[in-house]
Design a protein around this motif. Structure first.
Motif, PDB file in Angstrom:
ATOM      1  N   LEU A 179      42.723  49.045  47.710  1.00 13.96           N
ATOM      2  CA  LEU A 179      41.720  48.021  47.394  1.00 13.96           C
ATOM      3  C   LEU A 179      40.327  48.453  47.852  1.00 13.96           C
ATOM      4  O   LEU A 179      39.344  48.221  47.142  1.00 13.96           O
ATOM      5  N   VAL A 180      40.246  49.062  49.028  1.00  9.61           N
ATOM      6  CA  VAL A 180      38.936  49.517  49.509  1.00  9.61           C
ATOM      7  C   VAL A 180      38.373  50.580  48.570  1.00  9.61           C
ATOM      8  O   VAL A 180      37.191  50.533  48.181  1.00  9.61           O
ATOM      9  N   GLN A 181      39.184  51.545  48.191  1.00  6.75           N
ATOM     10  CA  GLN A 181      38.702  52.592  47.283  1.00  6.75           C
ATOM     11  C   GLN A 181      38.385  52.033  45.908  1.00  6.75           C
ATOM     12  O   GLN A 181      37.404  52.442  45.259  1.00  6.75           O
ATOM     13  N   ARG A 182      39.186  51.085  45.443  1.00  8.74           N
ATOM     14  CA  ARG A 182      38.933  50.467  44.145  1.00  8.74           C
ATOM     15  C   ARG A 182      37.625  49.674  44.183  1.00  8.74           C
ATOM     16  O   ARG A 182      36.843  49.686  43.214  1.00  8.74           O
ATOM     17  N   ALA A 183      37.365  48.981  45.292  1.00  5.82           N
ATOM     18  CA  ALA A 183      36.113  48.230  45.428  1.00  5.82           C
ATOM     19  C   ALA A 183      34.907  49.156  45.368  1.00  5.82           C
ATOM     20  O   ALA A 183      33.898  48.845  44.724  1.00  5.82           O
ATOM     21  N   ILE A 184      35.013  50.309  46.023  1.00 10.75           N
ATOM     22  CA  ILE A 184      33.918  51.282  45.987  1.00 10.75           C
ATOM     23  C   ILE A 184      33.713  51.781  44.558  1.00 10.75           C
ATOM     24  O   ILE A 184      32.580  51.915  44.084  1.00 10.75           O
ATOM     25  N   SER A 185      34.811  52.024  43.847  1.00 14.60           N
ATOM     26  CA  SER A 185      34.723  52.476  42.459  1.00 14.60           C
ATOM     27  C   SER A 185      34.080  51.421  41.558  1.00 14.60           C
ATOM     28  O   SER A 185      33.226  51.728  40.715  1.00 14.60           O
ATOM     29  N   TYR A 206      42.050  32.862  60.008  1.00 20.49           N
ATOM     30  CA  TYR A 206      41.831  34.184  59.405  1.00 20.49           C
ATOM     31  C   TYR A 206      40.679  34.151  58.408  1.00 20.49           C
ATOM     32  O   TYR A 206      40.397  33.121  57.792  1.00 20.49           O
ATOM     33  N   HIS A 207      40.061  35.345  58.227  1.00 20.94           N
ATOM     34  CA  HIS A 207      39.039  35.527  57.196  1.00 20.94           C
ATOM     35  C   HIS A 207      39.253  36.910  56.555  1.00 20.94           C
ATOM     36  O   HIS A 207      38.427  37.817  56.710  1.00 20.94           O
ATOM     37  N   PRO A 208      40.332  37.097  55.820  1.00 23.11           N
ATOM     38  CA  PRO A 208      40.684  38.446  55.343  1.00 23.11           C
ATOM     39  C   PRO A 208      39.749  39.018  54.297  1.00 23.11           C
ATOM     40  O   PRO A 208      39.578  40.243  54.234  1.00 23.11           O
ATOM     41  N   CYS A 209      39.129  38.185  53.467  1.00 17.88           N
ATOM     42  CA  CYS A 209      38.199  38.712  52.464  1.00 17.88           C
ATOM     43  C   CYS A 209      37.013  39.397  53.125  1.00 17.88           C
ATOM     44  O   CYS A 209      36.517  40.417  52.637  1.00 17.88           O
ATOM     45  N   GLN A 210      36.544  38.836  54.231  1.00 17.51           N
ATOM     46  CA  GLN A 210      35.435  39.461  54.947  1.00 17.51           C
ATOM     47  C   GLN A 210      35.833  40.844  55.450  1.00 17.51           C
ATOM     48  O   GLN A 210      35.034  41.788  55.414  1.00 17.51           O
ATOM     49  N   LEU A 219      40.096  42.683  44.658  1.00 15.16           N
ATOM     50  CA  LEU A 219      41.219  41.823  45.036  1.00 15.16           C
ATOM     51  C   LEU A 219      41.690  40.968  43.865  1.00 15.16           C
ATOM     52  O   LEU A 219      42.896  40.891  43.578  1.00 15.16           O
ATOM     53  N   ILE A 220      40.746  40.305  43.172  1.00 16.16           N
ATOM     54  CA  ILE A 220      41.116  39.472  42.024  1.00 16.16           C
ATOM     55  C   ILE A 220      41.804  40.316  40.956  1.00 16.16           C
ATOM     56  O   ILE A 220      42.842  39.924  40.400  1.00 16.16           O
ATOM     57  N   GLU A 221      41.246  41.484  40.674  1.00 16.58           N
ATOM     58  CA  GLU A 221      41.822  42.385  39.683  1.00 16.58           C
ATOM     59  C   GLU A 221      43.248  42.759  40.073  1.00 16.58           C
ATOM     60  O   GLU A 221      44.174  42.740  39.238  1.00 16.58           O
ATOM     61  N   PHE A 222      43.451  43.087  41.348  1.00 16.94           N
ATOM     62  CA  PHE A 222      44.778  43.486  41.821  1.00 16.94           C
ATOM     63  C   PHE A 222      45.787  42.346  41.692  1.00 16.94           C
ATOM     64  O   PHE A 222      46.932  42.549  41.261  1.00 16.94           O
ATOM     65  N   LEU A 223      45.387  41.137  42.068  1.00 15.81           N
ATOM     66  CA  LEU A 223      46.311  40.008  42.030  1.00 15.81           C
ATOM     67  C   LEU A 223      46.680  39.612  40.599  1.00 15.81           C
ATOM     68  O   LEU A 223      47.794  39.129  40.351  1.00 15.81           O
ATOM     69  N   LEU A 224      45.760  39.800  39.666  1.00 14.08           N
ATOM     70  CA  LEU A 224      46.012  39.389  38.276  1.00 14.08           C
ATOM     71  C   LEU A 224      46.543  40.530  37.398  1.00 14.08           C
ATOM     72  O   LEU A 224      47.339  40.286  36.493  1.00 14.08           O
TER      73      LEU A 224
END
Length: 306
Positions: A20-26, A131-135, A295-300
């Protein structure tokens, strides 16, 4: 396929977290290069349920869906039957018939879990009291963008053992770095969350010694939402825990400073710390958009090749 939710970082595997981190950077790089041309969510709707106020969370999620070609629907307690006592599970089942994914910013983590248990569409924790996991996705994304892999590095949390601290503990487990938590006695994170992290996490009392050689330093306000009546007591208890330029000077030469914002200058940070080049809080805040898109992309949609 079973519905995936994101209530804490531990709902992902460590490998999925790194993806997810690498995908977000992309995604971020693609947006800079081509603009918002990637629109996989035409006619898809994200319901955003807010029981706590927000700036970064609302703007980032709403913009994420708009740039992805979808729609975000803002719902406050005044706008829904939740605010008039409808059972959480009933609301969850109704919305699952109408929207594709739900984001909730609320107080009770148990209430969020109850909602997710009844929901047939993915549910994202956009902040609870625990928790605040999105942050943390945005924080680790920022750290990775600027310094490469965080594995084996050292982060220092200075302040209350609150929802952000809990998510930093989970991040240390997921991304395999060391975390030093520096807090006054009586403000430790929940013991069960601490115990589960094992020797990746240690408790410290002296901020100046805690930051020695650290790769990253981070903090949060001393009194979170709902704790305003404790402000004076917390200011006294956290005396000496303010993060300053002098404190960062004790850390590694390439240290980064993060803060989830909003910040109270002159309290948990010095008046001028956010102007220091080691503070990368504006990039961190902006990365909420890109991390949440991933995250949204991954979940859907599941994994997408960059």
């Amino acid at each position: 396929m079973a519905t995936r939710h994101f209530l804490t970082l531990l709902d992902l595997s460590p490998e999925e977290s790194r993806y997810l981190v690498q995908r977000a950077i992309s995604i971020k790089n693609g947006l800079k290069t081509h603009g918002p041309t990637y629109t996989p969510f035409a006619n898809r709707t994200l319901a955003m349920i807010f029981e706590k106020s927000s700036t970064r969370t609302r703007v980032s999620f709403e913009t994420a869906m708009a740039q992805f070609g979808g729609h975000a629907l803002f719902l406050s307690p005044r706008d829904t039957q939740l605010g008039r006592g409808e059972p959480i599970g009933d609301t969850a089942r109704v919305l699952a018939e109408m929207v594709d994914i739900v984001m909730i910013r609320t107080f009770s983590h148990q209430g969020l879990e109850e909602y997710a248990a009844a929901s047939d569409v993915p549910v994202i924790n956009a902040l609870t009291d625990d928790y605040h996991p999105c942050q943390l996705l945005a924080d680790v994304m920022t750290w990775t963008e600027l310094r490469g892999s965080v594995r084996g590095r050292t982060a220092v949390w200075i302040g209350d053992g609150n929802n952000m601290c809990h998510s930093w503990i989970n991040a240390a487990r997921q991304f395999d770095f060391q975390l030093r938590i520096c807090c006054p006695e009586g403000y430790e994170p929940h013991q069960d969350i601490l115990d589960a992290a094992g020797d990746r996490v240690t408790i410290h009392r002296d901020p100046m010694s805690a930051v020695e050689g650290a790769d990253l330093v981070t903090t949060d306000v001393w009194a979170s939402m709902g704790q305003e009546e404790e402000q004076a007591k917390r200011e006294a208890d956290f005396a000496g825990f303010q993060v300053s330029e002098a404190m960062l000077d004790r850390a590694a030469s390439d240290v980064l400073f993060l803060h989830c914002l909003p910040a109270h200058r002159g309290e948990e940070i010095s008046e001028t710390l956010l102007d220091d080049p080691r503070a990368v809080v504006w990039q961190e805040a902006g990365n909420r958009l890109h991390a949440q898109k991933a995250l949204i992309e991954f979940l859907l949609l599941g994994r997408v090749e960059s």
